[in-house]
Design an enzyme around this catalytic site. Structure first.
Site, PDB file in Angstrom:
ATOM      1  N   THR A  71      82.832 126.005  27.730  1.00 15.57           N
ATOM      2  CA  THR A  71      82.314 127.048  27.308  1.00 15.57           C
ATOM      3  C   THR A  71      82.777 127.633  26.421  1.00 15.57           C
ATOM      4  O   THR A  71      82.543 128.492  24.965  1.00 15.57           O
ATOM      5  CB  THR A  71      80.628 127.398  27.804  1.00 15.57           C
ATOM      6  OG1 THR A  71      79.782 126.455  27.656  1.00 15.57           O
ATOM      7  CG2 THR A  71      79.944 128.912  27.198  1.00 15.57           C
ATOM      8  N   CYS A 324      71.297 121.743  29.324  1.00 15.68           N
ATOM      9  CA  CYS A 324      71.115 123.042  28.945  1.00 15.68           C
ATOM     10  C   CYS A 324      69.690 123.020  29.292  1.00 15.68           C
ATOM     11  O   CYS A 324      68.891 124.176  28.673  1.00 15.68           O
ATOM     12  CB  CYS A 324      71.556 123.603  27.804  1.00 15.68           C
ATOM     13  SG  CYS A 324      73.876 123.628  28.436  1.00 15.68           S
TER      14      CYS A 324
HETATM   15  C1  LIG Z   1      79.615 118.203  24.196  1.00 11.10           C
HETATM   16  C2  LIG Z   1      79.547 119.521  25.679  1.00 11.10           C
HETATM   17  N1  LIG Z   1      80.426 120.421  25.337  1.00 11.10           N
HETATM   18  C3  LIG Z   1      80.335 121.563  26.189  1.00 11.10           C
HETATM   19  C4  LIG Z   1      79.895 121.335  27.152  1.00 11.10           C
HETATM   20  C5  LIG Z   1      79.727 122.806  28.369  1.00 11.10           C
HETATM   21  O1  LIG Z   1      80.825 122.218  29.321  1.00 11.10           O
HETATM   22  P1  LIG Z   1      80.873 122.888  30.435  1.00 11.10           P
HETATM   23  O2  LIG Z   1      79.528 122.839  31.355  1.00 11.10           O
HETATM   24  O3  LIG Z   1      82.084 123.247  31.027  1.00 11.10           O
HETATM   25  O4  LIG Z   1      80.693 124.509  29.484  1.00 11.10           O
HETATM   26  C6  LIG Z   1      78.979 120.388  27.406  1.00 11.10           C
HETATM   27  C7  LIG Z   1      78.117 120.576  28.853  1.00 11.10           C
HETATM   28  O5  LIG Z   1      77.311 119.833  29.153  1.00 11.10           O
HETATM   29  C8  LIG Z   1      79.141 119.082  26.549  1.00 11.10           C
HETATM   30  O6  LIG Z   1      78.550 117.736  26.964  1.00 11.10           O
END
Ligand SMILES: Cc1ncc(COP(=O)(O)O)c(C=O)c1O
Length: 382
Positions: A71, A324
């Site tokens: 993120t 999410c």
């Molecule tokens: C494709 C993708 N991008 C970004 C993220 C976000 O990652 P993080 O949990 O490390 O913030 C996720 C997590 O679900 C993801 O699957």
């Protein structure tokens, strides 16, 4: 025994990773910015982790910035490139199927005056490359397209994408979160300017990630403060977690081929098993351009919430798409982009697999889905 089949949401931390982290927590706990021996000792582990991560993705160590996860990596690179290149242009391109940590950043940039094009995808989740060619303009500064989709597993044709983007002035970023451990990742071959990853999707700890930024990329870094990460990301580095990330990516890379074979067999077993028991279902996404660890299935006889609840009660943990949005009734933006207003959007679940799973686990998932199907069929006829 309960079965966890939500590995695209997160994975358990591998024992070797925990071991490598514990050593740092207990013994090499110094602040890597301190100039005394304890600090330099921590710095040694930080530098070594940076070299390891860089080597796996074929980058230079100086091109790796450690973050708190994907993120943050996505926020940093998208806002950073857009804002730093404002004078060159206000047009940005992404797709309708990105993770919210990408989509919501672009939405914010739109509110700040940027013009964003969201590319369409076909029913397999493949980005419309004809449209990409058409929308690129002289004032386009950034194209961000994910490598592997987190809900359906579709893999984008990044070779062609980079060829198209190379014809323009735009930088190319890819969110490779779901690709690590499943596809070989070589940033020079991919020819991208930036790439995001996060440790908890491949046997590392949560809350740590990395951002690859190619040398000479013009980017305004978002976090002000100390001079850590060569002034690109202020804040004391989380050395134990970073060492865990490096250990996890090394393991994921070395075990990739063997794991891919095993996971492909599990997927095949799941699809054949459901078919053999005459359970009505369809696969969402591509049969070919896909990683095997994400299996998104449409079950026409039941809505998502009911299926997730019944499977949870039966000890089978799957999800409705991105973590999410799991637990909420908001329809998946990915399935909506692929299928429009189709029944699939409200009747599909994501089963995501991992090398830790066994054929017995898959059998149990099939048995539990069959029980639910038979119950619903009986109720329908009574
Ligand atoms: C494709 C993708 N991008 C970004 C993220 C976000 O990652 P993080 O949990 O490390 O913030 C996720 C997590 O679900 C993801 O699957």
């Amino acid at each position: 025994m309960a079965i966890y089949a939500d590995y695209a949401a997160t994975t358990p931390v591998k024992p070797q990773v925990i071991e490598s982290m514990m050593r740092i927590y207990q013994t090499h706990f110094g602040n890597p910015s301190s100039i005394h021996t304890q600090g330099r000792d921590a710095r040694h582990y930080l530098d070594s982790a940076r070299r390891d991560v860089a080597k796996i993705i074929n980058a230079e160590p100086s091109e790796i910035i450690f973050t708190s996860g994907a993120t943050e990596s996505n926020n940093t690179v998208i806002k950073g490139i857009a804002q730093a290149n404002r004078q060159q242009g206000m047009h940005l391109v992404t797709t309708k199927i990105e993770h919210h940590s990408v989509l919501h950043v672009f939405e914010q940039l739109e509110r700040e005056g940027f013009d964003v094009t969201y590319l369409d995808v076909d029913k397999s989740g493949i980005v419309d490359l004809h449209q990409l060619k058409q929308v690129l303009r002289d004032d386009t500064t950034l194209v961000s397209i994910m490598l592997v989709n987190n809900e359906v597993g579709t893999v984008q044709d990044i070779d062609t994408i980079q060829e198209i983007v190379a014809e323009s002035n735009a930088y190319l970023h890819t969110d490779a979160v779901q690709a690590i451990g499943h596809l070989p990742i070589d940033v020079k071959e991919l020819n991208v300017d930036a790439l995001s990853l996060t440790a908890h999707k491949f046997g590392g700890p949560k809350g740590v990630g990395a951002l690859y930024v190619k040398k000479n990329t013009v980017l305004r870094y978002q976090q002000q403060g100390g001079e850590q990460e060569t002034k690109r990301r202020a804040g004391t580095e989380n050395v134990p977690q970073i060492v865990g990330l490096a250990e996890a990516i090394k393991l994921a890379d070395s075990e990739r081929d063997a794991n891919n074979i095993h996971v492909a067999q599990l997927k095949e077993q799941l699809l054949v098993g459901l078919q053999d028991r005459a359970i009505p279902f369809e696969l969402n996404g591509s049969m070919v351009e896909t990683t095997n660890h994400i299996v998104n299935l449409y079950f026409p006889f039941i809505d998502i919430e009911t299926l997730l609840t019944l499977l949870d009660l039966a000890g089978v943990y799957v999800s409705s798409g991105s973590a999410c949005t799991a637990g909420s009734t908001i329809p998946s933006h990915v399935l909506s982009a692929m299928y429009g207003e189709d029944d699939r959007v409200t009747h599909s679940v994501r089963i995501s697999l991992n090398e830790l799973m066994t054929t017995e686990d898959i059998n149990q998932i099939i048995v539990e889905i069959q029980k639910i199907y038979l119950k619903f069929k009986k109720e329908e006829h009574s």
